[in-house]
Design a protein around this motif. Structure first.
Motif, PDB file in Angstrom:
ATOM      1  N   CYS A 211      14.773  23.356  26.805  1.00 52.72           N
ATOM      2  CA  CYS A 211      16.133  23.043  27.172  1.00 52.72           C
ATOM      3  C   CYS A 211      17.080  24.294  27.227  1.00 52.72           C
ATOM      4  N   TRP A 212      18.136  24.144  27.980  1.00 54.90           N
ATOM      5  CA  TRP A 212      19.141  25.215  28.277  1.00 54.90           C
ATOM      6  C   TRP A 212      20.282  24.454  27.785  1.00 54.90           C
ATOM      7  N   HIS A 213      21.071  25.308  27.014  1.00 56.41           N
ATOM      8  CA  HIS A 213      22.484  24.775  26.433  1.00 56.41           C
ATOM      9  C   HIS A 213      23.662  25.929  26.912  1.00 56.41           C
ATOM     10  N   GLY A 214      23.012  26.781  27.838  1.00 59.16           N
ATOM     11  CA  GLY A 214      23.999  27.844  28.261  1.00 59.16           C
ATOM     12  C   GLY A 214      23.746  29.344  27.375  1.00 59.16           C
TER      13      GLY A 214
ATOM     14  N   TYR B  56      11.865  25.239  37.828  1.00 60.04           N
ATOM     15  CA  TYR B  56      12.442  24.621  36.447  1.00 60.04           C
ATOM     16  C   TYR B  56      13.953  24.225  36.850  1.00 60.04           C
ATOM     17  N   GLU B  57      14.518  23.771  37.873  1.00 63.81           N
ATOM     18  CA  GLU B  57      15.824  23.230  38.036  1.00 63.81           C
ATOM     19  C   GLU B  57      15.545  21.825  38.876  1.00 63.81           C
ATOM     20  N   CYS B  58      16.602  20.953  38.946  1.00 68.70           N
ATOM     21  CA  CYS B  58      16.811  19.915  39.565  1.00 68.70           C
ATOM     22  C   CYS B  58      17.394  19.642  41.019  1.00 68.70           C
TER      23      CYS B  58
ATOM     24  N   GLY C 226      30.301  19.093  30.936  1.00 64.13           N
ATOM     25  CA  GLY C 226      30.452  20.106  32.082  1.00 64.13           C
ATOM     26  C   GLY C 226      30.410  19.635  33.256  1.00 64.13           C
ATOM     27  N   LYS C 227      30.253  20.970  34.220  1.00 67.70           N
ATOM     28  CA  LYS C 227      29.925  20.556  35.654  1.00 67.70           C
ATOM     29  C   LYS C 227      30.935  19.523  36.402  1.00 67.70           C
ATOM     30  N   ILE C 228      30.312  18.206  36.246  1.00 64.93           N
ATOM     31  CA  ILE C 228      31.190  17.088  37.123  1.00 64.93           C
ATOM     32  C   ILE C 228      32.582  16.942  36.561  1.00 64.93           C
TER      33      ILE C 228
ATOM     34  N   GLY D   4      17.050  18.917  32.036  1.00 60.12           N
ATOM     35  CA  GLY D   4      17.309  19.168  33.372  1.00 60.12           C
ATOM     36  C   GLY D   4      16.993  20.733  33.514  1.00 60.12           C
ATOM     37  N   ASN D   5      16.305  21.496  32.734  1.00 60.81           N
ATOM     38  CA  ASN D   5      16.288  22.936  32.751  1.00 60.81           C
ATOM     39  C   ASN D   5      14.799  23.412  32.750  1.00 60.81           C
ATOM     40  N   MET D   6      14.135  22.256  32.815  1.00 57.63           N
ATOM     41  CA  MET D   6      12.620  22.772  33.178  1.00 57.63           C
ATOM     42  C   MET D   6      12.067  21.754  34.394  1.00 57.63           C
TER      43      MET D   6
ATOM     44  N   SER E 187      33.352  26.420  29.953  1.00 62.44           N
ATOM     45  CA  SER E 187      32.052  26.246  30.403  1.00 62.44           C
ATOM     46  C   SER E 187      31.191  25.326  29.519  1.00 62.44           C
ATOM     47  N   GLY E 188      30.135  25.004  30.138  1.00 67.55           N
ATOM     48  CA  GLY E 188      29.108  24.292  29.138  1.00 67.55           C
ATOM     49  C   GLY E 188      28.732  25.098  28.100  1.00 67.55           C
ATOM     50  N   THR E 189      28.477  26.551  28.287  1.00 63.89           N
ATOM     51  CA  THR E 189      28.111  27.247  26.889  1.00 63.89           C
ATOM     52  C   THR E 189      29.187  27.213  25.987  1.00 63.89           C
ATOM     53  N   GLU E 190      30.537  27.193  26.233  1.00 62.97           N
ATOM     54  CA  GLU E 190      31.383  27.115  25.243  1.00 62.97           C
ATOM     55  C   GLU E 190      31.505  25.755  24.719  1.00 62.97           C
TER      56      GLU E 190
ATOM     57  N   ASN F  89      26.605  36.713  39.818  1.00 62.59           N
ATOM     58  CA  ASN F  89      27.376  36.696  38.361  1.00 62.59           C
ATOM     59  C   ASN F  89      26.661  35.531  37.580  1.00 62.59           C
ATOM     60  N   SER F  90      25.284  35.036  37.966  1.00 61.88           N
ATOM     61  CA  SER F  90      24.663  34.197  37.195  1.00 61.88           C
ATOM     62  C   SER F  90      23.189  34.334  37.582  1.00 61.88           C
ATOM     63  N   PRO F  91      22.154  34.715  36.850  1.00 57.79           N
ATOM     64  CA  PRO F  91      20.971  35.056  36.988  1.00 57.79           C
ATOM     65  C   PRO F  91      20.166  33.921  37.884  1.00 57.79           C
TER      66      PRO F  91
ATOM     67  N   PHE G 161      24.382  15.422  21.739  1.00 59.07           N
ATOM     68  CA  PHE G 161      23.778  15.155  23.110  1.00 59.07           C
ATOM     69  C   PHE G 161      24.497  16.039  24.204  1.00 59.07           C
ATOM     70  N   ASP G 162      23.608  17.295  24.599  1.00 51.90           N
ATOM     71  CA  ASP G 162      24.265  18.015  25.833  1.00 51.90           C
ATOM     72  C   ASP G 162      24.079  17.425  27.057  1.00 51.90           C
ATOM     73  N   GLU G 163      25.214  16.771  27.517  1.00 54.76           N
ATOM     74  CA  GLU G 163      25.312  15.969  28.554  1.00 54.76           C
ATOM     75  C   GLU G 163      25.985  16.961  29.700  1.00 54.76           C
ATOM     76  N   VAL G 164      25.790  18.189  29.658  1.00 56.55           N
ATOM     77  CA  VAL G 164      26.386  19.104  30.596  1.00 56.55           C
ATOM     78  C   VAL G 164      25.961  18.494  31.948  1.00 56.55           C
ATOM     79  N   ILE G 165      24.682  18.314  32.252  1.00 55.32           N
ATOM     80  CA  ILE G 165      24.221  17.798  33.623  1.00 55.32           C
ATOM     81  C   ILE G 165      24.189  16.357  33.846  1.00 55.32           C
ATOM     82  N   THR G 166      23.581  15.496  32.656  1.00 56.31           N
ATOM     83  CA  THR G 166      23.548  14.050  32.472  1.00 56.31           C
ATOM     84  C   THR G 166      24.957  13.414  32.834  1.00 56.31           C
TER      85      THR G 166
HETATM   86  P1  KE4 Z   1      27.727  26.781  31.912  1.00 54.18           P
HETATM   87  O1  KE4 Z   1      28.112  27.781  30.678  1.00 54.18           O
HETATM   88  O2  KE4 Z   1      26.564  27.289  32.970  1.00 54.18           O
HETATM   89  O3  KE4 Z   1      28.619  25.938  32.529  1.00 54.18           O
HETATM   90  O4  KE4 Z   1      26.715  25.444  31.222  1.00 54.18           O
HETATM   91  C1  KE4 Z   1      25.502  25.878  30.491  1.00 54.18           C
HETATM   92  C2  KE4 Z   1      24.777  24.411  30.553  1.00 54.18           C
HETATM   93  C3  KE4 Z   1      24.708  23.670  29.246  1.00 54.18           C
HETATM   94  N1  KE4 Z   1      23.950  22.749  28.975  1.00 54.18           N
HETATM   95  C4  KE4 Z   1      23.186  22.386  30.125  1.00 54.18           C
HETATM   96  C5  KE4 Z   1      22.367  21.044  30.118  1.00 54.18           C
HETATM   97  C6  KE4 Z   1      23.066  23.140  31.382  1.00 54.18           C
HETATM   98  O5  KE4 Z   1      22.337  22.812  32.339  1.00 54.18           O
HETATM   99  C7  KE4 Z   1      23.980  24.130  31.325  1.00 54.18           C
HETATM  100  C8  KE4 Z   1      23.933  25.189  32.681  1.00 54.18           C
HETATM  101  N2  KE4 Z   1      22.875  24.833  33.697  1.00 54.18           N
HETATM  102  C9  KE4 Z   1      22.557  25.766  34.621  1.00 54.18           C
HETATM  103  C10 KE4 Z   1      21.367  25.340  35.639  1.00 54.18           C
HETATM  104  N3  KE4 Z   1      20.702  24.542  35.084  1.00 54.18           N
HETATM  105  C11 KE4 Z   1      23.698  26.614  35.278  1.00 54.18           C
HETATM  106  C12 KE4 Z   1      23.209  27.524  36.560  1.00 54.18           C
HETATM  107  C13 KE4 Z   1      23.334  29.062  35.829  1.00 54.18           C
HETATM  108  O6  KE4 Z   1      23.156  29.200  34.804  1.00 54.18           O
HETATM  109  O7  KE4 Z   1      23.759  29.840  36.767  1.00 54.18           O
END
Ligand code: KE4
Length: 428
Positions: free
Chosen positions: A142-145, A399-401, A265-267, A209-211, A115-118, A21-23, A237-242
């Motif tokens: 960088c990955w922002h969802g 490319y992950e932590c 997000g996350k935590i 945190g995505n490279m 979700s972090g994407t939202e 459910n997530s690649p 600042f996308d602090e979903v990880i940090t």
């Molecule tokens: P989610 O939609 O996956 O909750 O958050 C997106 C997102 C946004 N911003 C940052 C900095 C992120 O790292 C993420 C999601 N991180 C990835 C892995 N680094 C989630 C794992 C996955 O996609 O299954």
């Protein structure tokens, strides 16, 4: 003999694209198939074949207190017994909002999402609504969802699976996303000036945190703040990880730079689906139903179970010695890994900030997407399997932590470093 995970994976692939459910979970880059998980306890995971692993994915970051922490479990059980969702406000949402505002310097007002994407999608839409501008600047790797605006030269699973530019993004959307090299402040300044008056937001992972883990160069974040001020651009600042991982106030407190909007997000969800975006009151007061009414909504936003889990984690993070313990464990891991590299005469790069780190299979200093591109992916893949076979569960991607938790102790560090030495030796 076929493992239960292999059989489960074959079955899942009949019904779910890629069986996941997530690649990021698919082991696509490293080959083989994912382990299907039965349960987690503390720093450890147990798959459906009963194999035990020390977990450094920790659900990709959320589990800063490890799996099934008694206080998180109790908080969720208590909330669940009173009902799972009401579609109406509950006091716990305000309690979590207050906790976030107290911990994160630049957050005066905050909206919960799922979700972090939202969170990032909503923050960018808010910036566009607030400024009346369309374009955004993001950074390569960088990955922002998976919001449309972000799937251009993206990191994480997009990068891992070789599709940093996703199909399905309308050209008009892609044209509004300007992508610049991470840590290249001059390129940001030039792009901002060349598009003066057209850019709504700069969105950045203050520690990428995505490279893998890539630190901001000295002055980089300050330069983004200055450029945003000069050009009336919203700095996100996308602090979903940090957030809450590199310190109680996230990267913005760690580096002393205040963005206009912050995505979390996350935590913040304690392992349940919750995320947030927040920031300056003058900007947040344009979120529907207020101000210019930038639309954003969600059936399960502020879900009481997720709020309870997030609040339990954030309250525990406020207790004495927690961050000192996370720092000590993370430093011991990084230093032990560096010592192993020296013993084997290997010169790979290791980047770390607080409880996020990455060892790169390259001797280059890793400071951006281009330098990440010099890694030896084949060698990483062999290392990944050598670690998994030794009971160390890493993200199936270079490319992950690595995400240690507060409950990773001396025993986990010792076992990890022993396996790390043996795995490196086995693949060289
Ligand atoms: P989610 O939609 O996956 O909750 O958050 C997106 C997102 C946004 N911003 C940052 C900095 C992120 O790292 C993420 C999601 N991180 C990835 C892995 N680094 C989630 C794992 C996955 O996609 O299954």
């Amino acid at each position: 003999m076929e493992t239960s995970s292999a059989a489960a994976f074959a079955q899942a692939q009949q019904l779910i694209p890629g069986g996941v459910n997530s690649p990021a979970r698919a082991f696509g880059a490293v080959g083989g198939g994912p382990r299907f998980i039965d349960r987690g306890a503390g720093a450890r995971l147990y798959d459906i074949d009963g194999e035990e692993y020390i977990d450094y994915v920790c659900s990709w970051g959320p589990l800063i207190f490890g799996h099934a922490h008694p206080r998180v479990v109790a908080a969720v059980q208590d909330a669940c017994a009173r009902g799972t969702s009401f579609g109406a406000p509950t006091p716990v949402e305000t309690d979590l909002a207050a906790r976030i505002a107290a911990m994160v310097p630049a957050v005066e007002m905050v909206r919960m999402v799922n979700s972090g994407t939202e969170a990032t999608m909503s923050a960018v839409r808010l910036a566009r609504g607030h400024t009346g501008r369309d374009k955004i600047i993001k950074f390569e790797g960088c990955w922002h969802g998976h919001g449309d605006s972000f799937l251009i030269k993206a990191g994480s699973s997009a990068l891992t699976l070789g599709a940093p530019d996703s199909p399905g993004i309308p050209q008009g959307v892609a044209d509004s996303t300007l992508t610049v090299a991470y840590n290249d402040a001059d390129a940001v300044r030039t792009t901002a000036r060349d598009n003066s008056g057209q850019i709504a937001a700069i969105i950045v992972e203050p520690v990428a945190g995505n490279m893998g883990t890539v630190l901001p160069r000295a002055g980089f974040l300050q330069a983004l703040r200055q450029i945003a001020d000069e050009e009336d651009i919203v700095l996100i600042f996308d602090e979903v990880i940090t957030g809450f991982r590199v310190g109680p106030g996230g990267a913005q407190a760690h580096y002393g730079i205040e963005p206009d909007l912050t995505c979390l997000g996350k935590i913040v969800g304690g392992g349940l689906p919750a995320a947030a975006y927040g920031g300056k009151r003058e900007i947040m007061q344009n979120v529907s139903p207020l101000g210019v009414k930038v639309s954003q909504a969600g059936t399960l936003s502020g879900n009481p179970l997720a709020m309870a889990a997030g609040l339990a984690q954030l309250e525990m993070l406020g207790e004495p010695g927690v961050y000192e313990s996370l720092e000590a464990t993370s430093a011991a891991l990084a230093e032990g890994m560096a010592e192993n590299l020296r013993r084997l005469d290997l010169k790979y790069a290791i980047n770390r900030v607080g409880g996020m780190m990455c060892m790169f299979f390259t001797e280059r200093e890793v400071v951006d997407f281009a330098s990440v591109g010099t890694v030896d992916l084949e060698r990483f893949n062999c290392y990944f399997w050598a670690m998994l076979e030794r009971g160390i569960y890493l993200a199936p991607s270079q490319y992950e932590c690595m995400f240690p938790s507060v409950v990773h102790g001396d025993a986990e560090v010792e076992e990890t470093l022993r396996s790390h030495y043996e795995a490196l030796k086995a693949v060289h």
